[in-house]
Enzyme design. Structure first.
Site, PDB file in Angstrom:
ATOM      1  CG  ASP A 277       5.342  19.769  -2.697  1.00  0.00           C
ATOM      2  OD1 ASP A 277       5.591  20.172  -1.851  1.00  0.00           O
ATOM      3  OD2 ASP A 277       4.838  18.790  -3.610  1.00  0.00           O
TER       4      ASP A 277
ATOM      5  CB  SER B 218       7.482  10.751  41.021  1.00  0.00           C
ATOM      6  OG  SER B 218       8.134  11.217  40.404  1.00  0.00           O
TER       7      SER B 218
ATOM      8  CG  HIS C  79       6.278  16.876  -0.237  1.00  0.00           C
ATOM      9  ND1 HIS C  79       5.272  17.137  -0.759  1.00  0.00           N
ATOM     10  CD2 HIS C  79       5.847  15.688   0.230  1.00  0.00           C
ATOM     11  CE1 HIS C  79       4.419  16.101  -1.234  1.00  0.00           C
ATOM     12  NE2 HIS C  79       4.805  15.352   0.245  1.00  0.00           N
TER      13      HIS C  79
END
Length: 346
Positions: free
Chosen positions: A281, A43, A284
């Protein structure tokens, strides 16, 4: 109000809603480099196709009661015709803009069925396929291929799909299905000769009145949207400005070109200065990177949190609680972005 007049109002209003998009693209076509625009969607960009369908998605006042000559404002002599209009044949197909959008539709074929008949994205592309055949008949295969290759294909669709999966338990799987279908339909357009795509994402679904009423924000509550994706990407892309030297490799490294194969263990090699790495790591951030991320969320601007940052949120809640104690209840209706973001390689 007659059906014909109502349909005319709807078509004109559709063009007004497309104004910002068309303005941008008309700049691209000012040197006559772009021979045609083909518009697909719901729409947000439907200019009247649904008036040729048996559907509830044909409002009395289509997207407003005020309308005018919006198409002239963006440099068009006439408004782009809906593909289902009887006059969208012959030379009209070569005039530069054809609209296939359908209110209530979505990426999946079933989206919008509750409203009645509609044109799903799959069927919109089928209508375009018919247009393509007519163009080939009019100007020949080689000229048609050139026109289709240089045309712009505009897609604004997906909000109705987000609505449908808002209460689905496994929305991730549902979203995967939607993305897979979109990829399939874009590939189909490519095979039909399309090469230049302008694909819009979904707006903040939580900001519209429907969602506010459906999932109403409770009095005295405030919702803040934290864009972790933006925060993370900012740190990775601008790591040098934050004092980092490495935004690729894990500081705690066992196996892999970037230390990303095995999680950090006691046998890992650990970098001597963790403040120089973005990643601790394989998964993280380091403490230094996390502090920057936290700072963005705590005191950042609207690029990272909206409609306010976390510090402002704390102050707002304190203010709200104070008002509840000493005055009337304060209803803080903050726009909550109920939307799903997922990166997809097309």
């Amino acid at each position: 109000m007659s059906f014909a007049l109502d349909r005319q109002r709807f078509i004109i209003m559709g063009i007004v809603s497309q104004t910002s998009v068309v303005c941008l693209l008309l700049d691209l076509s000012s040197a006559k480099d772009v021979p045609a625009f083909y518009i697909f969607g719901d729409s947000l960009v439907d200019v009247g196709n649904n008036f040729y369908k048996k559907t509830l998605a044909t409002p009395l006042f289509p997207n407003g009661i005020d309308f005018g000559n919006g198409y002239r404002e963006v440099g068009l002599k006439n408004f782009p015709p809906p593909c289902l209009a009887p006059r969208t044949v012959g030379d009209v197909l070569l005039n530069g803009v054809i609209n296939y959008a359908s209110s209530g539709s979505g990426i999946l074929k079933a989206t919008g069925e509750s409203y009645g008949d509609h044109i799903s994205l799959e069927n919109q592309i089928s209508y375009f396929e018919k247009t393509r055949k007519d163009i080939i008949s009019n100007i020949g295969i080689q000229a048609a291929k050139k026109l289709l290759r240089e045309a712009i294909y505009i897609l604004f669709i997906g909000t109705n799909n987000i609505r449908d999966i808002s209460n689905v338990v496994d929305s991730g799987a549902a979203l995967d299905t939607i993305i897979s279908s979109l990829r399939s339909q874009l590939t189909r357009l490519y095979k039909l000769g399309a090469r230049k795509f302008a694909v819009g994402n979904c707006g903040p679904y939580g900001c519209i009145p429907y969602t506010r009423d459906e999932y109403g924000v409770k009095d005295g509550s405030v919702n803040v949207y934290a864009d972790i994706y933006a925060v993370f990407l900012d740190i990775v892309q601008n790591y040098i400005s934050y004092g980092f030297e490495d935004a690729v490799n894990a500081c705690c490294n066992v196996v892999g070109a970037h230390g990303g194969i095995i999680a950090c263990t006691t046998i890992s090699q650990v970098c001597s200065d963790r403040t120089k790495n973005v990643f601790w790591d394989p998964f993280h951030l380091t403490e230094s990177a996390n502090l920057i991320a936290a700072k963005h969320l705590l005191d950042g601007d609207l690029n990272y949190t909206s409609p306010m940052n976390s510090r402002q949120l704390v102050n707002t809640l304190e203010f709200s609680m104070e008002m509840n104690k000493n005055s009337k209840t304060v209803a803080l209706h903050i726009c909550n972005k109920r939307s799903i973001k997922k990166v997809m390689p097309i």
